[in-house]
Write an enzyme that holds these catalytic residues in place. Structure first.
Site, PDB file in Angstrom:
ATOM      1  N   ASP A 166       0.809  -1.231   0.000  1.00  0.00           N
ATOM      2  CA  ASP A 166       0.000   0.000   0.000  1.00  0.00           C
ATOM      3  C   ASP A 166       0.839   1.277   0.000  1.00  0.00           C
ATOM      4  OD1 ASP A 166       0.799  -0.593   2.602  1.00  0.00           O
ATOM      5  OD2 ASP A 166      -0.927   0.368   3.508  1.00  0.00           O
TER       6      ASP A 166
ATOM      7  N   THR B 261       2.931  -8.427  -1.152  1.00  0.00           N
ATOM      8  CA  THR B 261       3.102  -8.437   0.309  1.00  0.00           C
ATOM      9  C   THR B 261       2.662  -9.767   0.901  1.00  0.00           C
ATOM     10  OG1 THR B 261       2.381  -7.562   2.460  1.00  0.00           O
ATOM     11  CG2 THR B 261       0.873  -7.195   0.664  1.00  0.00           C
TER      12      THR B 261
ATOM     13  N   ASP C 204       1.356  -9.868   3.626  1.00  0.00           N
ATOM     14  CA  ASP C 204       0.180  -9.531   4.442  1.00  0.00           C
ATOM     15  C   ASP C 204      -1.148  -9.714   3.701  1.00  0.00           C
ATOM     16  OD1 ASP C 204       2.115  -8.696   6.245  1.00  0.00           O
ATOM     17  OD2 ASP C 204       1.951  -6.597   5.656  1.00  0.00           O
TER      18      ASP C 204
END
Ligand code: F6P
Length: 366
Positions: free
Chosen positions: A121, A143, A145
């Site tokens: 992000d 990522t 995540d």
């Protein structure tokens, strides 16, 4: 959208925390641009830091051979270098400076006419801001995540889940031998994707996510109820961003010179101490940390990274610029970078895997 243009020299950079699959993207971008479009590719070193410091070099076809399976990034990365608010230190004080025009000047010096930004992000927020300044930019969602808004999945996530699942599997046997509560703390920032997927895959008894604030006594009751049924051990998968009901996430450190200064961590050991007191059982915490970002990418991440890298170049060459390559409902697609900036994708409370977990009696700490 800009008119169709023949891009001749394209830069590629990898920003933010690294993950398995970055090299697979660099390879796909470089090979597609060279072999299908006769374009040149340059690699920017160490994310936006290399752009600020004018460190970039040509990438030949052979430079990206034999890197598909290699973890990390041959270009280097940096998660502390926002070109629009770069931290400049003078003595003890630090001030933020907009160095984006300097970055654009560096690209002009090398006749680079488009940039592929591979990142999460933070990287995409700067990519969108460069696009606003007139630079054609394409994004590739990276990522562990899995929290980039606009895509079903990011590359790197599957490799991290595989590593975390393996750790949970290993902890299972020792938990069973010692009749312990073993707590495995995984990464993921403010999203619980890794904890949810690795927790379900590893058969964790309790899964704690940032999206579902937990109640400590519910976890203690659950562990106790298991032991009443003869199950003398329990496994808890906890996201680093998980928090108690009415409480805040656990902060490990604050990095003043980072655009995203909070580093989460510490919940695992705190939970182990609290649950040991409440249940009288021996509790241990394992913090997986950066192990989840290392190693060779899984087959899924290699294919995803290759698909995203190829798609980014195809969109660029077709004039569909300033977009993020994504998977939407399993299909290759794209979204405008301007929509991605400043947003993250967290786990919906009614996610099918949460419902499935509940159905097999996994506790989510509530
Ligand atoms: O975004 C990837 C990630 O590994 C997060 O899961 C974690 O919170 C953070 O980066 C750690 O950052 P650093 O590498 O600066 O310790």
């Amino acid at each position: 959208m800009a008119a169709k243009k023949r891009f001749k020299r394209i830069a590629v950079m990898t920003g933010g925390g690294d993950c398995p699959g970055l090299n697979a993207v660099i390879r796909a971008v470089t090979k597609t641009a060279i072999s299908r479009y006769g374009a040149e590719v340059w690699g920017i070193e160490d994310g936006y830091l290399g752009l600020i410091e004018n460190r970039m070099h040509p990438l030949a076809y052979d430079d990206v051979s034999n890197i598909l399976t290699v973890g990390g990034t041959i270009l280097g990365s940096c998660n502390k270098s926002n070109p629009f608010a770069f931290h400049v230190r003078s003595g003890k004080s630090v001030r933020k400076k907009d160095l984006s025009d300097l970055c654009l000047e560096h690209l002009r010096q090398h006749d680079i006419d488009a940039m592929i930004c591979v990142g999460g992000d933070g990287t995409m927020a700067s990519a969108a801001a460069f696009a606003k300044k007139g630079l054609p930019v394409m994004g590739v969602p990276k990522t562990i995540d899995n929290d980039v808004w606009g895509t079903d999945v990011t590359f790197g996530f599957n490799s991290a889940v595989t590593t975390a699942t393996d750790a949970i599997d290993k902890v299972h046997t020792t938990a069973s031998s010692h009749h312990r509560v073993m707590i495995v703390e995984v990464m993921g920032r403010y999203a619980g994707w890794i904890a949810l997927y690795a927790g379900v895959a590893g058969g964790a008894d309790v899964i704690l996510l940032p999206e579902i604030p937990y109640e400590l006594d519910k976890i203690a009751d659950y562990v106790h109820a298991r032991s009443q049924k003869g199950k003398r051990f329990s496994i808890i998968a906890v996201a680093e961003g998980a928090k108690p009901k009415g409480g805040k996430p656990f902060v490990a450190k604050v990095l003043k010179d980072s655009p995203d200064p909070i580093r989460l961590g510490g919940i695992g050991t705190t939970l182990a101490d609290q649950l040991e007191k409440m249940t009288g059982r021996s509790c241990r915490a394992v913090v997986l940390g950066h192990v989840q970002r290392g190693g060779t990418p899984t087959a899924l991440d290699r294919t995803l990274a290759t698909q995203f890298g190829h798609h980014a170049i195809e969109m660029l060459m077709k004039g569909r610029i300033n977009r993020l390559a994504v998977l939407k409902n399993g299909r290759q697609d794209s979204v405008p970078l301007s929509q991605v900036a400043g947003r993250i994708k967290t786990v919906p409370k009614n996610h099918p895997l949460i419902r499935a977990g509940k159905a097999v009696n996994t506790s989510f700490g509530v």
